[in-house]
Design a protein around this motif. Structure first.
Motif, PDB file in Angstrom:
ATOM      1  N   MET A  90     -40.204  -6.910 -21.707  1.00 29.58           N
ATOM      2  CA  MET A  90     -38.822  -7.387 -21.612  1.00 29.58           C
ATOM      3  C   MET A  90     -37.992  -6.904 -22.793  1.00 29.58           C
ATOM      4  SD  MET A  90     -38.884  -8.972 -18.770  1.00 29.58           S
ATOM      5  CE  MET A  90     -37.386  -9.944 -18.711  1.00 29.58           C
ATOM      6  N   PHE A  91     -38.582  -6.968 -23.986  1.00 30.57           N
ATOM      7  CA  PHE A  91     -37.804  -6.549 -25.153  1.00 30.57           C
ATOM      8  C   PHE A  91     -37.560  -5.047 -25.138  1.00 30.57           C
ATOM      9  CE2 PHE A  91     -36.730  -5.485 -29.471  1.00 30.57           C
ATOM     10  CZ  PHE A  91     -35.882  -6.515 -29.832  1.00 30.57           C
ATOM     11  N   ASN A  92     -38.536  -4.275 -24.684  1.00 34.41           N
ATOM     12  CA  ASN A  92     -38.363  -2.820 -24.634  1.00 34.41           C
ATOM     13  C   ASN A  92     -37.242  -2.409 -23.687  1.00 34.41           C
ATOM     14  OD1 ASN A  92     -40.369  -2.374 -26.497  1.00 34.41           O
ATOM     15  ND2 ASN A  92     -41.948  -1.947 -24.981  1.00 34.41           N
ATOM     16  N   VAL A 162     -35.484 -13.250 -12.684  1.00 38.70           N
ATOM     17  CA  VAL A 162     -35.424 -13.425 -14.142  1.00 38.70           C
ATOM     18  C   VAL A 162     -34.671 -12.263 -14.779  1.00 38.70           C
ATOM     19  CG1 VAL A 162     -36.799 -13.594 -16.249  1.00 38.70           C
ATOM     20  CG2 VAL A 162     -37.569 -14.746 -14.166  1.00 38.70           C
ATOM     21  N   LEU A 163     -34.897 -11.064 -14.259  1.00 38.56           N
ATOM     22  CA  LEU A 163     -34.299  -9.859 -14.834  1.00 38.56           C
ATOM     23  C   LEU A 163     -32.794  -9.761 -14.596  1.00 38.56           C
ATOM     24  CD1 LEU A 163     -36.926  -7.105 -13.964  1.00 38.56           C
ATOM     25  CD2 LEU A 163     -36.195  -7.786 -16.250  1.00 38.56           C
ATOM     26  N   LEU A 164     -32.314 -10.335 -13.518  1.00 36.22           N
ATOM     27  CA  LEU A 164     -30.910 -10.149 -13.127  1.00 36.22           C
ATOM     28  C   LEU A 164     -29.920 -10.499 -14.234  1.00 36.22           C
ATOM     29  CD1 LEU A 164     -28.887  -9.362 -10.947  1.00 36.22           C
ATOM     30  CD2 LEU A 164     -29.040 -11.698 -10.048  1.00 36.22           C
ATOM     31  N   PRO A 165     -29.942 -11.714 -14.792  1.00 33.31           N
ATOM     32  CA  PRO A 165     -28.969 -12.006 -15.864  1.00 33.31           C
ATOM     33  C   PRO A 165     -29.192 -11.171 -17.116  1.00 33.31           C
ATOM     34  CG  PRO A 165     -30.546 -13.801 -15.639  1.00 33.31           C
ATOM     35  CD  PRO A 165     -30.768 -12.892 -14.483  1.00 33.31           C
ATOM     36  N   LEU A 166     -30.451 -10.803 -17.405  1.00 27.64           N
ATOM     37  CA  LEU A 166     -30.707  -9.945 -18.573  1.00 27.64           C
ATOM     38  C   LEU A 166     -30.062  -8.582 -18.372  1.00 27.64           C
ATOM     39  CD1 LEU A 166     -32.045  -9.273 -21.260  1.00 27.64           C
ATOM     40  CD2 LEU A 166     -34.124  -8.669 -19.993  1.00 27.64           C
ATOM     41  N   CYS A 167     -30.155  -8.027 -17.170  1.00 27.09           N
ATOM     42  CA  CYS A 167     -29.536  -6.725 -16.885  1.00 27.09           C
ATOM     43  C   CYS A 167     -28.016  -6.803 -17.008  1.00 27.09           C
ATOM     44  CB  CYS A 167     -29.928  -6.253 -15.484  1.00 27.09           C
ATOM     45  SG  CYS A 167     -31.677  -5.791 -15.330  1.00 27.09           S
ATOM     46  N   VAL A 168     -27.445  -7.903 -16.560  1.00 28.95           N
ATOM     47  CA  VAL A 168     -25.994  -8.091 -16.687  1.00 28.95           C
ATOM     48  C   VAL A 168     -25.600  -8.144 -18.163  1.00 28.95           C
ATOM     49  CG1 VAL A 168     -24.080  -9.689 -16.240  1.00 28.95           C
ATOM     50  CG2 VAL A 168     -25.789  -9.257 -14.457  1.00 28.95           C
ATOM     51  N   ARG A 245     -31.606 -23.476 -16.947  1.00 31.19           N
ATOM     52  CA  ARG A 245     -31.477 -22.481 -18.014  1.00 31.19           C
ATOM     53  C   ARG A 245     -31.065 -21.136 -17.447  1.00 31.19           C
ATOM     54  NH1 ARG A 245     -36.681 -22.089 -21.548  1.00 31.19           N
ATOM     55  NH2 ARG A 245     -35.304 -20.711 -22.726  1.00 31.19           N
ATOM     56  N   TRP A 246     -31.596 -20.791 -16.278  1.00 37.49           N
ATOM     57  CA  TRP A 246     -31.240 -19.526 -15.640  1.00 37.49           C
ATOM     58  C   TRP A 246     -29.744 -19.483 -15.328  1.00 37.49           C
ATOM     59  CZ3 TRP A 246     -29.089 -17.833 -11.063  1.00 37.49           C
ATOM     60  CH2 TRP A 246     -29.267 -16.477 -10.748  1.00 37.49           C
ATOM     61  N   GLY A 247     -29.217 -20.585 -14.815  1.00 33.96           N
ATOM     62  CA  GLY A 247     -27.798 -20.650 -14.491  1.00 33.96           C
ATOM     63  C   GLY A 247     -26.917 -20.540 -15.719  1.00 33.96           C
ATOM     64  N   ALA A 248     -27.292 -21.257 -16.784  1.00 33.04           N
ATOM     65  CA  ALA A 248     -26.511 -21.205 -18.024  1.00 33.04           C
ATOM     66  C   ALA A 248     -26.545 -19.805 -18.627  1.00 33.04           C
ATOM     67  CB  ALA A 248     -27.048 -22.230 -19.017  1.00 33.04           C
ATOM     68  N   TYR A 249     -27.730 -19.211 -18.650  1.00 31.35           N
ATOM     69  CA  TYR A 249     -27.878 -17.859 -19.206  1.00 31.35           C
ATOM     70  C   TYR A 249     -27.077 -16.858 -18.376  1.00 31.35           C
ATOM     71  CZ  TYR A 249     -30.271 -13.892 -21.418  1.00 31.35           C
ATOM     72  OH  TYR A 249     -30.554 -12.738 -22.113  1.00 31.35           O
ATOM     73  N   SER A 250     -27.087 -17.017 -17.069  1.00 37.49           N
ATOM     74  CA  SER A 250     -26.360 -16.103 -16.176  1.00 37.49           C
ATOM     75  C   SER A 250     -24.858 -16.181 -16.417  1.00 37.49           C
ATOM     76  CB  SER A 250     -26.671 -16.430 -14.712  1.00 37.49           C
ATOM     77  OG  SER A 250     -28.039 -16.249 -14.428  1.00 37.49           O
ATOM     78  N   CYS A 251     -24.344 -17.387 -16.597  1.00 41.89           N
ATOM     79  CA  CYS A 251     -22.906 -17.549 -16.845  1.00 41.89           C
ATOM     80  C   CYS A 251     -22.502 -16.864 -18.147  1.00 41.89           C
ATOM     81  CB  CYS A 251     -22.545 -19.035 -16.894  1.00 41.89           C
ATOM     82  SG  CYS A 251     -22.661 -19.880 -15.306  1.00 41.89           S
ATOM     83  N   ILE A 252     -23.301 -17.045 -19.194  1.00 40.01           N
ATOM     84  CA  ILE A 252     -23.012 -16.400 -20.472  1.00 40.01           C
ATOM     85  C   ILE A 252     -23.090 -14.889 -20.335  1.00 40.01           C
ATOM     86  CG2 ILE A 252     -23.825 -16.100 -22.849  1.00 40.01           C
ATOM     87  CD1 ILE A 252     -24.837 -19.006 -22.718  1.00 40.01           C
ATOM     88  N   ALA A 253     -24.095 -14.401 -19.593  1.00 33.63           N
ATOM     89  CA  ALA A 253     -24.266 -12.963 -19.406  1.00 33.63           C
ATOM     90  C   ALA A 253     -23.082 -12.351 -18.673  1.00 33.63           C
ATOM     91  CB  ALA A 253     -25.562 -12.691 -18.634  1.00 33.63           C
ATOM     92  N   VAL A 254     -22.570 -13.052 -17.671  1.00 32.93           N
ATOM     93  CA  VAL A 254     -21.422 -12.547 -16.900  1.00 32.93           C
ATOM     94  C   VAL A 254     -20.183 -12.448 -17.790  1.00 32.93           C
ATOM     95  CG1 VAL A 254     -19.791 -13.131 -15.058  1.00 32.93           C
ATOM     96  CG2 VAL A 254     -22.257 -13.302 -14.637  1.00 32.93           C
ATOM     97  N   VAL A 255     -19.967 -13.454 -18.625  1.00 33.32           N
ATOM     98  CA  VAL A 255     -18.808 -13.436 -19.535  1.00 33.32           C
ATOM     99  C   VAL A 255     -18.924 -12.268 -20.520  1.00 33.32           C
ATOM    100  CG1 VAL A 255     -17.648 -14.679 -21.398  1.00 33.32           C
ATOM    101  CG2 VAL A 255     -18.382 -15.911 -19.351  1.00 33.32           C
ATOM    102  N   ILE A 256     -20.108 -12.081 -21.094  1.00 34.93           N
ATOM    103  CA  ILE A 256     -20.320 -10.982 -22.037  1.00 34.93           C
ATOM    104  C   ILE A 256     -20.147  -9.634 -21.335  1.00 34.93           C
ATOM    105  CG2 ILE A 256     -22.053  -9.820 -23.478  1.00 34.93           C
ATOM    106  CD1 ILE A 256     -23.135 -12.572 -24.187  1.00 34.93           C
ATOM    107  N   ALA A 257     -20.641  -9.534 -20.101  1.00 33.21           N
ATOM    108  CA  ALA A 257     -20.510  -8.286 -19.352  1.00 33.21           C
ATOM    109  C   ALA A 257     -19.044  -7.956 -19.096  1.00 33.21           C
ATOM    110  CB  ALA A 257     -21.271  -8.379 -18.027  1.00 33.21           C
ATOM    111  N   TRP A 258     -18.258  -8.953 -18.719  1.00 31.85           N
ATOM    112  CA  TRP A 258     -16.845  -8.689 -18.449  1.00 31.85           C
ATOM    113  C   TRP A 258     -16.099  -8.318 -19.734  1.00 31.85           C
ATOM    114  CZ3 TRP A 258     -12.208 -10.950 -20.010  1.00 31.85           C
ATOM    115  CH2 TRP A 258     -11.079 -10.430 -19.371  1.00 31.85           C
ATOM    116  N   LEU A 259     -16.414  -9.004 -20.832  1.00 31.46           N
ATOM    117  CA  LEU A 259     -15.764  -8.678 -22.106  1.00 31.46           C
ATOM    118  C   LEU A 259     -16.125  -7.265 -22.550  1.00 31.46           C
ATOM    119  CD1 LEU A 259     -16.239 -12.036 -24.082  1.00 31.46           C
ATOM    120  CD2 LEU A 259     -14.111 -11.137 -23.105  1.00 31.46           C
ATOM    121  N   GLY A 260     -17.398  -6.893 -22.393  1.00 32.70           N
ATOM    122  CA  GLY A 260     -17.825  -5.544 -22.757  1.00 32.70           C
ATOM    123  C   GLY A 260     -17.155  -4.490 -21.894  1.00 32.70           C
ATOM    124  N   PHE A 261     -17.075  -4.758 -20.605  1.00 31.40           N
ATOM    125  CA  PHE A 261     -16.428  -3.808 -19.700  1.00 31.40           C
ATOM    126  C   PHE A 261     -14.934  -3.698 -19.996  1.00 31.40           C
ATOM    127  CE2 PHE A 261     -14.206  -3.104 -15.592  1.00 31.40           C
ATOM    128  CZ  PHE A 261     -14.619  -1.802 -15.364  1.00 31.40           C
TER     129      PHE A 261
END
Length: 275
Positions: A90-92, A162-168, A245-261
């Motif tokens: 996962m870290f790699n 599990v990978l989906l929010p990490l990829c986002v 936890r998956w839902g919370a992590y996904s929401c944070i990931a989506v916000v970070i993804a939109w800000l990065g984009f």
């Protein structure tokens, strides 16, 4: 001056429209790194296999380590290598994408002045290439788990979830770093140091339960803690996804993804001038 939309709808439309281009570029990137070598793409299989053997020997024979988790999550010396390898996979994935991101636009400067080329897909190409190598590593892990532990938990099929929010999250960071790397070249050197530090601060080599209570909250602020722990749950321990936890992590990931984009789109009009 051409303006670029930061709308999530524009991003989704671009990814759907250019999925075949992303796939072809990702395949070329994954295979291209082995071009000219005697074993070719076979290295993608041999590398994780060799690393797993090294982990098994070092931690079972040299350090004689055991993975002390909570409850029944206690691994033997040989199982320690499997648990460690699951975290490293996962870290790699995160490390490969994030460390390459600052030079992503600079190394593809021939695409920058082509107005019709969708530069926003470049982080997706890197992610697809990294996921190819991750899938090979997971295949090796599951075989080793079956040999060492004797079975593979049924929850292993949940790994893509599990990978989906990490990829986002990775895409969001990659867009931000790729854009910033065009204007601030030193970030490429800095991010390598930060990623190395992050690896030792992530629960790759230790379970969070082994830390004193006062430090656990700090570790949980690490963006890699959840995906590493959750991947071990589904791949090794046979524990289902913690959906809260998956839902919370996904929401944070989506916000970070939109800000990065959004940062990528706002700054890309100056790429050609700087390069």
């Amino acid at each position: 001056m051409h303006s670029f939309s930061v709308s999530p709808r524009y991003l989704a439309a671009s990814l759907v429209k250019n999925w075949r281009l992303m796939f072809d570029l990702g395949r070329r990137d994954a295979v291209g790194r082995y071009k000219g070598s005697a074993l070719g793409i076979l290295w993608s299989l041999l590398t994780p296999l060799l690393m797993l053997c090294i982990y098994t020997f070092v931690f079972s024979e040299v350090f004689k380590s055991r993975w002390g988790g909570s409850g029944a999550q206690t691994a033997s010396k040989s199982e320690f290598a499997v648990v460690l390898f699951a975290g490293m996979i996962m870290f790699n994935l995160f490390s490969e994408c994030v460390t390459r991101a600052p030079s992503l636009i600079l190394s593809n400067s021939n695409f920058v002045k082509k107005i019709i080329f969708p530069l926003e897909i470049l982080p997706c190409v890197t992610l697809l290439s990294a996921m190819f190598h991750m899938c090979v590593s997971v295949f090796i892990l599951l075989i080793a788990e079956w040999i060492i532990i004797g079975s593979v938990p049924a929850t292993a099929f949940m790994l893509p979830i599990v990978l989906l929010p990490l990829c986002v999250l990775i895409l969001g960071l990659s867009w931000a770093l790729a854009a910033t790397g065009v204007y601030l070249r030193d970030i490429g050197q800095t991010i390598g140091i930060l990623v190395t530090a992050l690896m030792f601060l992530s629960p790759v080599f230790f379970p969070v339960s082994s830390l004193p209570e006062q430090f656990r909250s700090l570790v949980y602020m690490n963006p890699m803690t959840y995906p590493i722990e959750q991947s071990r749950d589904v791949l090794v321990w046979g524990v289902s996804i913690d959906w809260a936890r998956w839902g919370a992590y996904s929401c944070i990931a989506v916000v970070i993804a939109w800000l990065g984009f959004a940062w990528f789109q706002k700054t890309r009009k100056g790429f050609a001038d700087v390069i």
